[in-house]
Enzyme design. Structure first.
Site, PDB file in Angstrom:
ATOM      1  CD1 TRP A  33      28.131  49.304  30.085  1.00 22.30           C
ATOM      2  CD2 TRP A  33      29.537  48.809  31.688  1.00 22.30           C
ATOM      3  NE1 TRP A  33      29.236  49.916  29.641  1.00 22.30           N
ATOM      4  CE2 TRP A  33      30.214  49.574  30.867  1.00 22.30           C
ATOM      5  CE3 TRP A  33      30.018  48.232  32.929  1.00 22.30           C
ATOM      6  CZ2 TRP A  33      31.498  50.008  31.173  1.00 22.30           C
ATOM      7  CZ3 TRP A  33      31.288  48.733  33.169  1.00 22.30           C
ATOM      8  CH2 TRP A  33      32.074  49.771  32.262  1.00 22.30           C
ATOM      9  CE  LYS A  37      31.403  48.628  27.218  1.00 21.86           C
ATOM     10  NZ  LYS A  37      32.703  48.401  26.603  1.00 21.86           N
ATOM     11  CB  THR A  74      48.212  35.651  30.941  1.00 20.81           C
ATOM     12  OG1 THR A  74      48.847  36.001  29.842  1.00 20.81           O
ATOM     13  CG2 THR A  74      48.696  36.321  31.902  1.00 20.81           C
ATOM     14  CD  GLU A  90      47.682  38.719  34.752  1.00 15.97           C
ATOM     15  OE1 GLU A  90      47.306  37.981  35.182  1.00 15.97           O
ATOM     16  OE2 GLU A  90      47.550  39.196  33.649  1.00 15.97           O
TER      17      GLU A  90
HETATM   18  P1  ADP Z   1      42.892  33.899  31.795  1.00 14.42           P
HETATM   19  O1  ADP Z   1      43.108  35.022  31.529  1.00 14.42           O
HETATM   20  O2  ADP Z   1      43.364  32.858  30.857  1.00 14.42           O
HETATM   21  O3  ADP Z   1      41.357  33.555  32.059  1.00 14.42           O
HETATM   22  P2  ADP Z   1      43.461  33.787  34.493  1.00 14.42           P
HETATM   23  O4  ADP Z   1      43.324  32.451  35.268  1.00 14.42           O
HETATM   24  O5  ADP Z   1      44.732  34.645  34.949  1.00 14.42           O
HETATM   25  O6  ADP Z   1      43.734  33.525  33.105  1.00 14.42           O
HETATM   26  O7  ADP Z   1      42.029  34.497  34.651  1.00 14.42           O
HETATM   27  C1  ADP Z   1      41.862  35.497  35.587  1.00 14.42           C
HETATM   28  C2  ADP Z   1      40.540  35.968  35.227  1.00 14.42           C
HETATM   29  O8  ADP Z   1      39.683  35.124  35.630  1.00 14.42           O
HETATM   30  C3  ADP Z   1      39.977  37.316  36.355  1.00 14.42           C
HETATM   31  O9  ADP Z   1      40.583  38.361  35.756  1.00 14.42           O
HETATM   32  C4  ADP Z   1      38.742  37.065  36.036  1.00 14.42           C
HETATM   33  O10 ADP Z   1      38.285  37.770  34.981  1.00 14.42           O
HETATM   34  C5  ADP Z   1      38.441  35.629  36.182  1.00 14.42           C
HETATM   35  N1  ADP Z   1      37.939  35.076  37.262  1.00 14.42           N
HETATM   36  C6  ADP Z   1      38.774  34.496  38.174  1.00 14.42           C
HETATM   37  N2  ADP Z   1      38.185  34.019  39.212  1.00 14.42           N
HETATM   38  C7  ADP Z   1      36.667  34.512  39.269  1.00 14.42           C
HETATM   39  C8  ADP Z   1      35.629  34.444  39.946  1.00 14.42           C
HETATM   40  N3  ADP Z   1      35.528  33.905  41.349  1.00 14.42           N
HETATM   41  N4  ADP Z   1      34.517  35.200  39.566  1.00 14.42           N
HETATM   42  C9  ADP Z   1      34.452  35.642  38.392  1.00 14.42           C
HETATM   43  N5  ADP Z   1      35.547  35.635  37.418  1.00 14.42           N
HETATM   44  C10 ADP Z   1      36.755  35.172  37.804  1.00 14.42           C
END
Ligand code: ADP
Length: 547
Positions: free
Chosen positions: A445, A440, A188, A334
């Site tokens: 929220w 917050k 990640t 993940e």
């Molecule tokens: P990083 O943590 O570096 O951004 P990831 O690509 O694994 O790496 O990111 C996953 C995160 O991206 C998710 O937990 C979420 O917060 C966000 N995410 C992914 N797709 C969407 C979406 N369609 N809408 C909103 N958030 C998203």
């Protein structure tokens, strides 16, 4: 007591990448991998030709002493050679470790040493970045340079094409691999602390690839031409390379040509039907398409966008003005990464329809999720109550690679995502925020995602990222960082009026920051961490307070 009656099916048939690799040669030998090598120039090979090279590559890896379970790094753009490595490494029983070429130097050093990579395959165009770090890599025995460019100071660098040439033709005798064996490793991007390794198995990749073919998901099929813009070093490029291989769809790869102009030319020339990338790239493409009305991007009837919330206006503008259809997916490294997909029933494209399109969608088959509150109790699926998404299924991580400190991310068989969402009665997920981004205010929220979405529906707003500003009275209040279209002078007052009626009154921001650009992460998402740091250091430009 009755005895369990065993089914009489071939349940031991392994769900591994050998099947997908074999499909390249046997089921769709004529499908193609196309790579944008130089501006305006592509190379192309059939799946049968690619398979022949994968056989050679497997022989090379064996000769270089790669053993089952060992990690082999790639430092590469999306191109045909990277695609070949996607198959040769796991099919030898080793682990493909895709290195994120945009990580900070110390993070790259950390992940190469943490994974104990033995070999690294590097694109010649990326040698200048890697050679600086090579002395800090403790386990790397060899580098293989892809392309004819300079190998720089990489010690004892070998040449990919020479190795393949020497390896000779003929089928390779692959070892059997167990479906639970590790196939790929991806870290990640480490928004907090060190990056964490997600270790995919053959089984998880096989099942996730199959899910990319599902109609209510990405819906990838044989007739598609798939443009994978999302990097192959990031969460397996959302499974698009494996999915295209399994379906027998053409795969188009942009290499390092990721600006709106070369991408738009590639789309016009190659006519992809399906494409995957983050919203910032779609937004750049939209601006480019508006300025160049002669461009025809309409082949994109089924694009996928995700990685962060996809602004509704972006999808609408593309669809109404350019006949490009973009659907939203949600997931994370993940989760392999696709976990939900938004494809509401077609009908009249009224507000209700677009409300659903703007959500992150329904869990794919085999993916289950639940919402939990701070005390761990389940939150009902009523479309308005929010909680943290916990997710489980056969392509969801069960732990991080050699990292016991991360137990708090898992909850009795469920992965805690850190994403806050509401789910409606139809199972459609709507992400309201990442837990660390939520604002917050006065014990309630405020969704930064929703505020951003509404701001980006204003015609003069190019980008918007909303962060929390510490506030004595309310604890936190929203601060809207906005990039305006060139030559626009829209003020804080007008943007507030735009928001009025679209969001609750107490959500209305009391401060804006008109910035030149929103900083982006290594995978092109808004980097709120940087904005928050600038705010704390009092270095955030263009601030305008409303009375
Ligand atoms: P990083 O943590 O570096 O951004 P990831 O690509 O694994 O790496 O990111 C996953 C995160 O991206 C998710 O937990 C979420 O917060 C966000 N995410 C992914 N797709 C969407 C979406 N369609 N809408 C909103 N958030 C998203």
């Amino acid at each position: 007591m009755t005895q369990m009656l065993q089914g009489l099916m071939q349940d031991d048939f392994p769900l591994n990448l050998h099947h997908i690799r074999r499909a390249l040669r046997t089921k769709s030998p004529d499908a193609r991998v196309v790579t944008h090598v130089e501006p305006g120039t592509v190379t192309s090979a059939t799946f049968a030709e690619v398979h022949e090279r994968v056989d050679r590559l497997a022989r090379v890896l064996k000769r270089l002493g790669v053993e089952p379970g060992e990690r082999v790094g790639t430092f590469a753009w999306n191109n045909q050679r990277h695609f070949e490595l996607y198959f040769a490494i796991p099919c030898l029983g080793a682990v493909l470790h895709t290195l994120n070429i945009r990580l900070f130097e110390e993070q790259l050093t950390y992940i190469v040493n943490h994974a104990e990579d033995k070999l690294i395959f590097v694109d010649d165009s990326l040698v200048p970045i890697l050679e600086k770090l090579a002395p800090s890599f403790q386990t790397v025995k060899q580098y293989v340079v892809m392309g004819d460019g300079d190998a720089g100071s990489l010690p004892g660098a070998l040449r990919y094409e020479e190795l393949l040439e020497e390896a000779g033709a003929g089928e390779f005798d692959y070892p059997e691999v167990d479906e639970r064996q590790a196939a790929a490793l991806c870290y990640t991007s480490g928004t907090t602390g060190n990056p964490k390794g997600v270790l995919y198995s053959h089984r998880s990749i096989s099942l996730h690839s199959t899910a990319t073919l599902v109609k209510d998901g990405l819906g990838l099929g044989r007739a598609d031409r798939v443009l994978a813009i999302v990097p192959m070093f990031h969460a397996n490029a959302w499974g698009l390379p494996h999915g295209a291989a399994l379906a027998g769809a053409d795969l188009i790869l942009p290499d390092r040509h990721l600006g709106a102009e070369p991408l738009a030319s590639l789309i016009s020339a190659e006519r992809p039907t399906l494409m995957g990338c983050v919203p910032t790239i779609f937004a750049d493409l939209l601006r480019h398409a508006e300025a160049n009305p002669e461009l025809d991007l309409s082949s994109l009837s089924n694009a996928t966008c995700g990685g962060s919330a996809v602004p509704r206006q972006l999808m609408k503008d593309f669809e109404e003005r350019h006949k490009v259809r973009i659907f939203q997916a949600w997931g994370m490294t993940e989760t392999s990464p696709v976990a939900t997909f938004s494809r509401p029933a077609e009908g009249e494209h009224d507000d209700a329809y677009w409300d659903q399109r703007a959500k992150q969608g329904r869990p794919l088959p085999w993916v289950e999720l639940r919402l939990t509150d701070d005390a761990g109790a389940e939150v009902p699926w009523d479309g308005s109550s929010t909680g943290e998404i916990e997710v489980r299924g056969p392509w969801i991580a069960a732990g991080y690679y050699r990292d016991e400190s991360s137990d708090e991310n898992f909850d009795a068989g469920w992965l805690r995502t850190g994403d806050i969402a509401a789910v409606d009665e139809h199972g459609f997920v709507q992400i309201t925020d990442r837990a660390k981004d939520v604002i917050k205010s006065g014990g309630e929220w405020i969704s930064s995602v929703e505020l951003e979405n509404e701001l980006m529906s204003h015609p003069d707003v190019v980008e918007a990222a909303v962060i929390a500003k510490p506030d004595e009275r309310w604890s936190e209040r929203p601060l809207c960082c906005v990039v305006l279209r060139e030559e626009c002078e829209t003020g804080a007052q007008e943007l507030t009026e735009h928001l009025r009626g679209r969001v609750a009154k107490w959500w209305l921001p009391d401060e804006f920051a008109f910035v030149a650009e929103i900083p982006k992460t290594s995978v092109g998402k808004f980097d709120k961490k940087v904005l928050r740091a600038r705010l704390a250091e009092d270095e955030l430009e263009g601030r305008v307070q409303l009375s």
